[in-house]
Design a protein around this motif. Structure first.
Motif, PDB file in Angstrom:
ATOM      1  N   THR A   1      18.920 113.559 -95.578  1.00 19.04           N
ATOM      2  CA  THR A   1      18.426 112.259 -96.026  1.00 19.04           C
ATOM      3  C   THR A   1      19.459 111.583 -96.923  1.00 19.04           C
ATOM      4  N   THR A   2      20.045 112.370 -97.838  1.00 20.41           N
ATOM      5  CA  THR A   2      21.093 111.835 -98.711  1.00 20.41           C
ATOM      6  C   THR A   2      22.287 111.368 -97.898  1.00 20.41           C
ATOM      7  N   GLY A   3      22.680 112.168 -96.906  1.00 19.42           N
ATOM      8  CA  GLY A   3      23.810 111.800 -96.060  1.00 19.42           C
ATOM      9  C   GLY A   3      23.559 110.509 -95.298  1.00 19.42           C
ATOM     10  N   ALA A   4      22.348 110.378 -94.749  1.00 18.22           N
ATOM     11  CA  ALA A   4      22.005 109.158 -94.018  1.00 18.22           C
ATOM     12  C   ALA A   4      21.984 107.951 -94.960  1.00 18.22           C
ATOM     13  N   GLY A   5      21.424 108.138 -96.167  1.00 14.99           N
ATOM     14  CA  GLY A   5      21.404 107.053 -97.148  1.00 14.99           C
ATOM     15  C   GLY A   5      22.805 106.667 -97.588  1.00 14.99           C
ATOM     16  N   TYR A   6      23.662 107.667 -97.762  1.00 15.50           N
ATOM     17  CA  TYR A   6      25.046 107.424 -98.163  1.00 15.50           C
ATOM     18  C   TYR A   6      25.785 106.656 -97.075  1.00 15.50           C
ATOM     19  N   ALA A   7      25.529 107.031 -95.810  1.00 14.86           N
ATOM     20  CA  ALA A   7      26.140 106.323 -94.684  1.00 14.86           C
ATOM     21  C   ALA A   7      25.657 104.871 -94.646  1.00 14.86           C
ATOM     22  N   GLY A   8      24.355 104.667 -94.955  1.00 14.61           N
ATOM     23  CA  GLY A   8      23.829 103.310 -95.018  1.00 14.61           C
ATOM     24  C   GLY A   8      24.489 102.497 -96.108  1.00 14.61           C
ATOM     25  N   LEU A   9      24.719 103.127 -97.268  1.00 16.16           N
ATOM     26  CA  LEU A   9      25.407 102.449 -98.371  1.00 16.16           C
ATOM     27  C   LEU A   9      26.835 102.083 -97.975  1.00 16.16           C
ATOM     28  N   LEU A  10      27.514 102.995 -97.291  1.00 11.38           N
ATOM     29  CA  LEU A  10      28.881 102.735 -96.832  1.00 11.38           C
ATOM     30  C   LEU A  10      28.908 101.543 -95.878  1.00 11.38           C
ATOM     31  N   ALA A  11      27.967 101.517 -94.937  1.00 10.35           N
ATOM     32  CA  ALA A  11      27.904 100.404 -93.990  1.00 10.35           C
ATOM     33  C   ALA A  11      27.593  99.093 -94.710  1.00 10.35           C
ATOM     34  N   LEU A  12      26.676  99.135 -95.686  1.00 17.62           N
ATOM     35  CA  LEU A  12      26.302  97.938 -96.435  1.00 17.62           C
ATOM     36  C   LEU A  12      27.483  97.380 -97.221  1.00 17.62           C
ATOM     37  N   LEU A  13      28.216  98.257 -97.900  1.00 20.01           N
ATOM     38  CA  LEU A  13      29.362  97.811 -98.693  1.00 20.01           C
ATOM     39  C   LEU A  13      30.486  97.268 -97.810  1.00 20.01           C
ATOM     40  N   THR A  14      30.667  97.878 -96.635  1.00 22.66           N
ATOM     41  CA  THR A  14      31.680  97.382 -95.704  1.00 22.66           C
ATOM     42  C   THR A  14      31.301  95.997 -95.187  1.00 22.66           C
ATOM     43  N   TRP A  15      30.023  95.833 -94.824  1.00 24.18           N
ATOM     44  CA  TRP A  15      29.522  94.549 -94.349  1.00 24.18           C
ATOM     45  C   TRP A  15      29.662  93.481 -95.428  1.00 24.18           C
ATOM     46  N   GLN A  16      29.341  93.823 -96.645  1.00 25.53           N
ATOM     47  CA  GLN A  16      29.456  92.878 -97.753  1.00 25.53           C
ATOM     48  C   GLN A  16      30.909  92.465 -97.970  1.00 25.53           C
ATOM     49  N   ALA A  17      31.802  93.439 -97.971  1.00 26.00           N
ATOM     50  CA  ALA A  17      33.217  93.137 -98.197  1.00 26.00           C
ATOM     51  C   ALA A  17      33.790  92.277 -97.077  1.00 26.00           C
ATOM     52  N   GLU A  18      33.440  92.587 -95.846  1.00 26.14           N
ATOM     53  CA  GLU A  18      33.964  91.843 -94.704  1.00 26.14           C
ATOM     54  C   GLU A  18      33.501  90.384 -94.715  1.00 26.14           C
ATOM     55  N   ARG A  19      32.397  90.105 -95.392  1.00 24.38           N
ATOM     56  CA  ARG A  19      31.926  88.726 -95.506  1.00 24.38           C
ATOM     57  C   ARG A  19      32.555  88.002 -96.695  1.00 24.38           C
ATOM     58  N   GLY A  20      33.508  88.642 -97.350  1.00 21.28           N
ATOM     59  CA  GLY A  20      34.195  88.008 -98.470  1.00 21.28           C
ATOM     60  C   GLY A  20      33.354  87.883 -99.709  1.00 21.28           C
ATOM     61  N   GLN A  21      32.400  88.794 -99.870  1.00 17.31           N
ATOM     62  CA  GLN A  21      31.457  88.716-100.987  1.00 17.31           C
ATOM     63  C   GLN A  21      31.759  89.806-102.017  1.00 17.31           C
ATOM     64  N   SER A  22      31.817  89.415-103.274  1.00 15.75           N
ATOM     65  CA  SER A  22      32.090  90.384-104.333  1.00 15.75           C
ATOM     66  C   SER A  22      30.919  91.332-104.515  1.00 15.75           C
ATOM     67  N   VAL A  23      31.226  92.560-104.862  1.00 13.31           N
ATOM     68  CA  VAL A  23      30.184  93.557-105.079  1.00 13.31           C
ATOM     69  C   VAL A  23      29.303  93.214-106.267  1.00 13.31           C
ATOM     70  N   VAL A  24      29.813  92.420-107.192  1.00 12.04           N
ATOM     71  CA  VAL A  24      29.022  92.054-108.372  1.00 12.04           C
ATOM     72  C   VAL A  24      28.259  90.745-108.186  1.00 12.04           C
ATOM     73  N   HIS A  25      28.392  90.121-107.015  1.00 12.32           N
ATOM     74  CA  HIS A  25      27.673  88.875-106.744  1.00 12.32           C
ATOM     75  C   HIS A  25      27.024  88.935-105.357  1.00 12.32           C
TER      76      HIS A  25
END
Length: 327
Positions: A263-287
């Motif tokens: 479950t932790t691994g799947a959640g961690y993979a989801g977090l990785l995908a979310l952060l990659t998607w956010q970065a690729e959209r040119g969006q700061s992690v703090v905004h």
């Protein structure tokens, strides 16, 4: 030979070239700290010793974890030794060039194509990084064929290695030209940099303290960092659950602990995908915007449900009849 049933093995059984690499990173970390104190030079709006410091800490921890992980390889042990050795050689060469290019020459390392020398150093460093990625992937494959008694630890090692491979792959996204670089390339084919850490903004802008991650645009270093250190996080989760099992009976079952690790691994993979998607959209992690927050909320909710289901323990066969007779 290390005890096959004990996840904590003696240091002598660890992969020696990786341990040497980790020791070298420790020395570089100490030197970098000294450099931060006495050397006031800057490069791309950051202290010139900051990158060696950050990388030495990250790679030192990574090398030690990989060295420990290889102690669990029984089938294909010789191949595993070579995978670890090639990783150490590739990253070791990269760090020699990193210090030479940044500290000695005072020039940027990644994406630098300004001169033939800069381009050659950049290409060699990229080759070392790709070698490390391939060797980590090879170790991840080896782990699929190992018999590790503790099922939770077995899942943690496999998930951690897979997440590290994914995190390293994210780094390849940095080596695509930015729109500005693409325009220059189409205009005359001459460019001084090719690729960037940031998305939507130039590298070297406002960033988080120490880490330097952009606070005005997307930054692919964030999912890259999160991904590669899954190699440490997942085994630590497995060990943490083992310690908690002394106080919580539900965790005494390695089946339950394995579910929680997965479950932790799947959640961690989801977090990785979310952060990659956010970065690729040119969006700061703090905004984060609405959609990022919505996705994060959904991920947390799904993780909470998965944890609750993971903690469910099936009663032993015949226990229902025993309970009825006791009434």
């Amino acid at each position: 030979m290390a005890d096959k049933g004990n996840p904590l093995v003696t240091l002598r059984a660890w992969h020696r070239p990786l341990v040497v690499l980790a020791g070298a990173m420790g020395v570089l970390c100490a030197v970098s700290l000294l450099g931060l104190l006495i050397d006031d030079r800057t490069l791309v709006n950051a202290p010139i010793w900051l990158k060696p410091f950050k990388f030495s800490v990250s790679i030192g921890l990574y090398a030690l974890t990989l060295a420990w992980l290889l102690t669990h390889v029984r089938r294909g042990r010789r191949a595993g030794w070579w995978f670890g050795t090639l990783f150490a050689a590739g990253i070791g060469l990269d760090f020699v060039l990193l210090v030479w290019q940044i500290v000695v020459r005072g020039r940027t390392l990644h994406f630098n194509q300004s001169t033939p020398t800069d381009a050659a150093i950049n290409n060699v460093v990229a080759g070392g990084a790709y070698t490390a990625w391939l060797m980590t992937a090879a170790v991840a494959v080896l782990l699929l064929f190992q018999r590790i008694p503790d099922r939770a630890l077995r899942s943690a090692l496999r998930w951690g290695a897979a997440l590290a491979v994914a995190g390293m792959y994210v780094a390849t996204l940095m080596f695509s030209p930015t729109p500005a670089q693409q325009a220059v390339l189409e205009a005359n084919g001459k460019y001084s940099t090719f690729g960037a850490h940031s998305v939507g903004v130039d590298d070297g802008g406002p960033g988080l303290p120490v880490l330097g991650w952009s606070t005005t645009g997307g930054d692919l270093r964030i999912p890259h960092f999160i991904g590669i250190h899954g190699l440490q996080v997942l085994p630590l989760v497995a060990f943490g659950l083992l310690l908690l099992a002394r106080r919580h009976r539900v965790l005494e079952s390695d089946v339950v602990r394995r579910r929680l690790v997965r479950t932790t691994g799947a959640g961690y993979a989801g977090l990785l995908a979310l952060l990659t998607w956010q970065a690729e959209r040119g969006q700061s992690v703090v905004h984060p915007d609405f959609w990022t927050l919505a996705a994060a909320t959904g991920l947390i909710a799904a993780l909470a449900v998965a944890v609750k289901l993971s903690l469910r323990v099936r009663p032993p066969v015949g226990s229902a009849e025993i309970l009825r007779s006791a009434r």
